[in-house]
Design a protein around this motif. Structure first.
Motif, short mmCIF file in Angstrom:
data_model
loop_
_atom_site.label_atom_id
_atom_site.label_comp_id
_atom_site.label_asym_id
_atom_site.label_seq_id
_atom_site.Cartn_x
_atom_site.Cartn_y
_atom_site.Cartn_z
N THR A 1 -2.36 -4.59 -14.07
CA THR A 1 -1.25 -4.54 -15.02
C THR A 1 -0.04 -3.85 -14.41
OG1 THR A 1 -2.87 -4.50 -16.83
CG2 THR A 1 -0.60 -3.90 -17.38
N GLU A 2 -0.27 -2.80 -13.63
CA GLU A 2 0.85 -2.16 -12.93
C GLU A 2 1.53 -3.14 -11.98
OE1 GLU A 2 -0.23 2.55 -12.52
OE2 GLU A 2 -1.36 1.16 -11.24
N LYS A 3 0.73 -3.90 -11.25
CA LYS A 3 1.26 -4.88 -10.31
C LYS A 3 2.08 -5.94 -11.05
CE LYS A 3 -0.25 -8.20 -6.82
NZ LYS A 3 -1.43 -8.81 -6.17
N ALA A 4 1.56 -6.44 -12.15
CA ALA A 4 2.26 -7.45 -12.94
C ALA A 4 3.54 -6.89 -13.54
CB ALA A 4 1.35 -8.00 -14.04
N GLN B 1 1.00 -12.55 -17.28
CA GLN B 1 0.92 -12.52 -15.81
C GLN B 1 -0.43 -11.99 -15.35
OE1 GLN B 1 3.45 -13.57 -13.49
NE2 GLN B 1 1.63 -13.47 -12.23
N VAL B 2 -0.91 -10.92 -15.98
CA VAL B 2 -2.22 -10.35 -15.62
C VAL B 2 -3.30 -11.40 -15.84
CG1 VAL B 2 -3.96 -8.61 -16.17
CG2 VAL B 2 -1.54 -7.97 -16.09
N GLU B 3 -3.28 -12.02 -17.01
CA GLU B 3 -4.34 -12.99 -17.32
C GLU B 3 -4.29 -14.20 -16.39
OE1 GLU B 3 -4.26 -13.67 -21.63
OE2 GLU B 3 -6.01 -12.33 -21.65
N PRO C 1 -14.82 -10.28 -16.02
CA PRO C 1 -15.51 -9.66 -17.16
C PRO C 1 -14.54 -9.25 -18.28
CG PRO C 1 -15.92 -8.44 -15.12
CD PRO C 1 -14.96 -9.52 -14.80
N THR C 2 -15.06 -9.25 -19.47
CA THR C 2 -14.30 -8.82 -20.64
C THR C 2 -14.72 -7.41 -21.00
OG1 THR C 2 -14.20 -11.09 -21.43
CG2 THR C 2 -13.80 -9.37 -23.04
N PRO C 3 -13.74 -6.52 -21.22
CA PRO C 3 -14.10 -5.16 -21.63
C PRO C 3 -14.92 -5.20 -22.93
CG PRO C 3 -11.77 -5.29 -21.12
CD PRO C 3 -12.30 -6.70 -21.12
N SER C 4 -15.90 -4.34 -23.02
CA SER C 4 -16.75 -4.31 -24.21
C SER C 4 -16.41 -3.09 -25.06
CB SER C 4 -18.22 -4.30 -23.80
OG SER C 4 -18.47 -3.20 -22.95
N LYS C 5 -15.32 -3.19 -25.77
CA LYS C 5 -14.89 -2.08 -26.60
C LYS C 5 -14.71 -2.57 -28.04
CE LYS C 5 -11.88 1.89 -26.28
NZ LYS C 5 -10.71 2.48 -25.68
N GLY C 6 -15.82 -2.79 -28.71
CA GLY C 6 -15.77 -3.26 -30.09
C GLY C 6 -15.19 -4.65 -30.19
N ALA C 7 -14.32 -4.84 -31.16
CA ALA C 7 -13.71 -6.15 -31.42
C ALA C 7 -12.46 -6.38 -30.57
CB ALA C 7 -13.35 -6.26 -32.90
N GLU C 8 -12.12 -5.42 -29.73
CA GLU C 8 -10.92 -5.52 -28.91
C GLU C 8 -11.12 -6.57 -27.81
OE1 GLU C 8 -7.89 -2.04 -27.76
OE2 GLU C 8 -9.79 -1.93 -26.68
N THR C 9 -10.18 -7.49 -27.71
CA THR C 9 -10.25 -8.53 -26.68
C THR C 9 -9.70 -8.00 -25.36
OG1 THR C 9 -8.04 -9.41 -27.12
CG2 THR C 9 -9.87 -10.31 -28.42
N ARG C 10 -9.92 -8.75 -24.30
CA ARG C 10 -9.36 -8.36 -23.01
C ARG C 10 -7.83 -8.31 -23.10
NH1 ARG C 10 -11.50 -11.92 -18.74
NH2 ARG C 10 -10.03 -13.45 -19.52
N ARG C 11 -7.25 -9.28 -23.80
CA ARG C 11 -5.80 -9.31 -23.98
C ARG C 11 -5.33 -8.05 -24.72
NH1 ARG C 11 -1.97 -13.05 -23.11
NH2 ARG C 11 -0.08 -12.82 -24.32
N ASP C 12 -6.08 -7.59 -25.70
CA ASP C 12 -5.73 -6.36 -26.42
C ASP C 12 -5.72 -5.17 -25.46
OD1 ASP C 12 -5.65 -7.74 -28.87
OD2 ASP C 12 -7.75 -7.23 -29.35
#
Length: 79
Positions: A14-17, A40-42, A50-61
């Motif tokens: 994200t810093e790079k983007a 840009q990151v996506e 991999p998708t972060p596993s933090k509840g209902a939060e999506t990778r985009r979130d």
């Protein structure tokens, strides 16, 4: 990839983007939005990232939250 490693990698990406989008904004005079950084990151993620596993939060979130913390400087407070 462990959750902490995933978060660190997304921060780096994200810093790079953000730097890339900010440079484009300077060069063109066009204002950018957080969603431009997230997009840009996506786009740069490898297939099956991999998708972060933090509840209902999506990778985009997660990427959006990181980008907001970068833009506000909150990510760097206390360092």
């Amino acid at each position: 990839m462990a959750q902490e490693e995933l978060t660190d990698d997304l921060i780096r990406r994200t810093e790079k983007a953000a730097m890339k989008i900010a440079q484009l904004a300077v060069d063109t005079g066009i204002t950018f939005k957080i969603n431009d950084v997230v997009d840009q990151v996506e786009q740069d993620l490898p297939p099956n990232y991999p998708t972060p596993s933090k509840g209902a939060e999506t990778r985009r979130d997660v990427i959006t939250r990181i980008a907001q913390c970068i833009a506000s400087g909150q990510l760097y407070e206390g360092q």
